[in-house]
Write a protein that holds these residues in place. Structure first.
Motif, PDB file in Angstrom:
ATOM      1  N   ARG A   1       1.211  -1.576   0.294  1.00  7.87           N
ATOM      2  CA  ARG A   1       0.156  -0.315  -0.013  1.00  7.87           C
ATOM      3  C   ARG A   1       0.874   1.266  -0.095  1.00  7.87           C
ATOM      4  NH1 ARG A   1      -3.428  -2.159   4.996  1.00  7.87           N
ATOM      5  NH2 ARG A   1      -3.866  -3.938   4.037  1.00  7.87           N
TER       6      ARG A   1
ATOM      7  N   TRP B   1       2.302   1.896  -3.077  1.00  5.21           N
ATOM      8  CA  TRP B   1       1.510   2.577  -3.933  1.00  5.21           C
ATOM      9  C   TRP B   1       0.880   3.538  -4.070  1.00  5.21           C
ATOM     10  CZ3 TRP B   1      -3.448   4.862  -4.392  1.00  5.21           C
ATOM     11  CH2 TRP B   1      -4.488   4.881  -4.649  1.00  5.21           C
ATOM     12  N   HIS B   2       1.097   4.531  -2.598  1.00  7.01           N
ATOM     13  CA  HIS B   2       0.771   5.421  -2.537  1.00  7.01           C
ATOM     14  C   HIS B   2       2.018   6.429  -3.341  1.00  7.01           C
ATOM     15  CE1 HIS B   2      -3.367   5.789  -0.303  1.00  7.01           C
ATOM     16  NE2 HIS B   2      -2.829   4.476   0.346  1.00  7.01           N
TER      17      HIS B   2
ATOM     18  N   GLU C   1      -6.140   6.556   2.822  1.00  2.88           N
ATOM     19  CA  GLU C   1      -6.912   5.463   3.327  1.00  2.88           C
ATOM     20  C   GLU C   1      -8.258   5.116   4.452  1.00  2.88           C
ATOM     21  OE1 GLU C   1      -5.291   1.947   3.580  1.00  2.88           O
ATOM     22  OE2 GLU C   1      -4.565   2.917   1.939  1.00  2.88           O
TER      23      GLU C   1
ATOM     24  N   GLY D   1      -7.421   4.165  -1.645  1.00  2.00           N
ATOM     25  CA  GLY D   1      -6.158   3.841  -1.636  1.00  2.00           C
ATOM     26  C   GLY D   1      -6.290   1.901  -1.448  1.00  2.00           C
TER      27      GLY D   1
ATOM     28  N   SER E   1      -5.353  -2.454  -1.427  1.00  2.00           N
ATOM     29  CA  SER E   1      -5.579  -2.608  -0.486  1.00  2.00           C
ATOM     30  C   SER E   1      -4.388  -3.426  -0.239  1.00  2.00           C
ATOM     31  CB  SER E   1      -6.246  -4.250  -0.860  1.00  2.00           C
ATOM     32  OG  SER E   1      -6.489  -4.780  -2.131  1.00  2.00           O
ATOM     33  N   GLY E   2      -3.293  -3.900  -1.404  1.00  2.00           N
ATOM     34  CA  GLY E   2      -2.359  -4.775  -1.271  1.00  2.00           C
ATOM     35  C   GLY E   2      -2.049  -6.148  -1.020  1.00  2.00           C
TER      36      GLY E   2
ATOM     37  N   TYR F   1     -10.918  -4.543   4.333  1.00  2.00           N
ATOM     38  CA  TYR F   1     -10.041  -3.351   3.711  1.00  2.00           C
ATOM     39  C   TYR F   1     -10.945  -3.334   2.415  1.00  2.00           C
ATOM     40  CZ  TYR F   1      -6.976  -0.047   2.069  1.00  2.00           C
ATOM     41  OH  TYR F   1      -6.219   0.812   1.344  1.00  2.00           O
TER      42      TYR F   1
ATOM     43  N   ARG G   1      -7.526  -0.970  -7.581  1.00  2.00           N
ATOM     44  CA  ARG G   1      -6.956  -1.179  -6.126  1.00  2.00           C
ATOM     45  C   ARG G   1      -7.383  -1.560  -5.647  1.00  2.00           C
ATOM     46  NH1 ARG G   1      -9.100   3.291  -3.658  1.00  2.00           N
ATOM     47  NH2 ARG G   1     -10.797   4.131  -5.749  1.00  2.00           N
TER      48      ARG G   1
END
Length: 388
Positions: A19, A22-23, A130, A135, A137-138, A184, A198
């Protein structure tokens, strides 16, 4: 000695790190790089000028070129540490050196403040995004729930109490997470490719699609969701809840793996319960977690290969207190197979048991392989168009 996992493996296994990555990519793409480049160039110019001034004013640079270069290097090192707030104040002793040091300190405060502000902005942006469901999830090998209704709520409650723990991601157009902290939340449209990514649809084990309302329009949105998932991640298993039974064929054309018409299932179960009292509570207990026996689809040990169906049933009962209901071979599920049915490598079983115990639940890669076989068989069965 066992081999320790590398950093790359740990990174891929950590949803939090994924995450953050990604951000970071998202923020880096929006950063004005010219500003930070100008800041770095300005810092470099200040360091060089300060090092030259201090070397010229205070140090014995007239002793030769080698001494001048050596003192310039020391002054440059002092200037860098002064900007970072760690410089040695005793390095300069003259009024001119003090002035250079003060200017570097002031400039260093500005640089550190700018960098700190940028880092704080990244952290705040991460927390805000988030919290708002903006965001990523990862997760990997998780379940993506698309849409929100009472059935989705009950499903998440059921998954929380299941013995086979699985991560769940909810993708829905709601203002806040309606499923609680254990799930999530991704705010978005389940027909949008970016929102699905995402939610981690590319690496999900399954996707469950729920209509947001009991309308035909909601069914149409669910069909578009299934089509979007198929276009992005065709290996993901899709299960859809349908409002109108007339729309089932459209879901099948969209290649949904399983379609559930809640009203039809409920009416048929009620009809059987009218004929056979107690059936409703029995079925409810079997398909729900908590106390009592539940349904499990499990991989069978390799040493079970070659057993007859009666021998398999006896061993499952004796070794695992599990009652055999069906055996799946490839894309075909054999319910109550004949006595001469022989177990083969790759078969898995549907059983009723109080717990998994030492049994292994069906692995995601097996489910993906089964899905691929079904797709291949469907393509082979499709009639070829006649030439014009």
């Amino acid at each position: 000695m066992p081999r320790l996992p590398g950093f790359g493996t740990l990174f891929l296994a950590s949803p939090l790190l994924r995450r953050v990555a990604w951000h970071s990519r998202r923020i880096v793409g929006r950063v004005d790089r010219r500003f930070f480049l100008a800041l770095a160039e300005g810092a470099l110019v200040f360091v060089v000028i300060a090092a030259l001034l201090v070397t010229f004013i205070e140090k014995p640079w007239t002793s030769g070129l080698g001494a001048a270069v050596e003192w310039f290097g020391k002054s440059a090192n002092w200037a860098i540490f002064t900007i970072l707030g760690q410089g040695d104040s005793s390095y300069v002793t003259s009024p001119g050196g003090y002035i250079v040091s003060w200017v570097l300190v002031l400039f260093g405060v500005a640089i550190v403040g700018t960098i700190t502000g940028a880092l704080v902005a990244v952290v705040i942006d991460f927390l805000l995004k988030e919290g708002q469901g903006l965001g990523a999830s990862g997760y990997r090998d998780h379940i993506v729930v698309c849409g929100w209704n009472s059935t989705a709520r009950d499903l998440i409650d059921e998954l929380r109490g299941d013995e086979y723990r699985v991560k769940v991601v909810l993708l829905a157009e709601t203002d806040k997470n309606p499923a609680g902290d254990a799930v999530y939340f991704v705010h978005g449209d389940s027909t949008n490719a970016d929102d699905l990514r995402r939610a981690g649809i590319d690496e999900a084990a399954a996707a469950l699609v729920f209509p947001s309302a009991a309308t035909n329009e909601a069914d149409m949105h669910s069909i578009l969701t299934v089509m979007a998932i198929e276009s992005i991640a065709p290996q993901v298993r899709t299960v859809a809840e349908v409002n109108n039974p007339a729309h089932v064929e459209h879901f099948e054309r969209a290649h949904a793996d399983e379609v559930l018409v809640t009203s039809r299932v409920a009416s048929r179960l009620l009809a059987r319960s009218a004929l056979y009292p107690g059936l409703t509570s029995l079925v409810t207990d079997i398909v729900s977690g908590g106390e009592g026996s539940e349904l499990y689809r499990v991989d069978l040990p390799i040493d079970y290969c070659g057993l007859t169906i009666d021998a398999l049933s006896a061993r499952l009962r004796a070794e695992h207190r599990a009652t055999l209901l069906a055996v799946t071979r490839g894309s075909v599920t054999h319910v109550n197979p004949a006595t001469d049915f022989i177990l083969e490598i790759g078969d898995d079983a549907l059983v009723v048991a109080e717990s998994l115990g030492t049994l292994e639940p069906l692995r995601p890669e097996r489910a993906i392989g089964e899905r691929a076989n079904i797709r291949r068989e469907q393509r082979q069965e499709q009639p070829r168009a006649e030439p014009a």
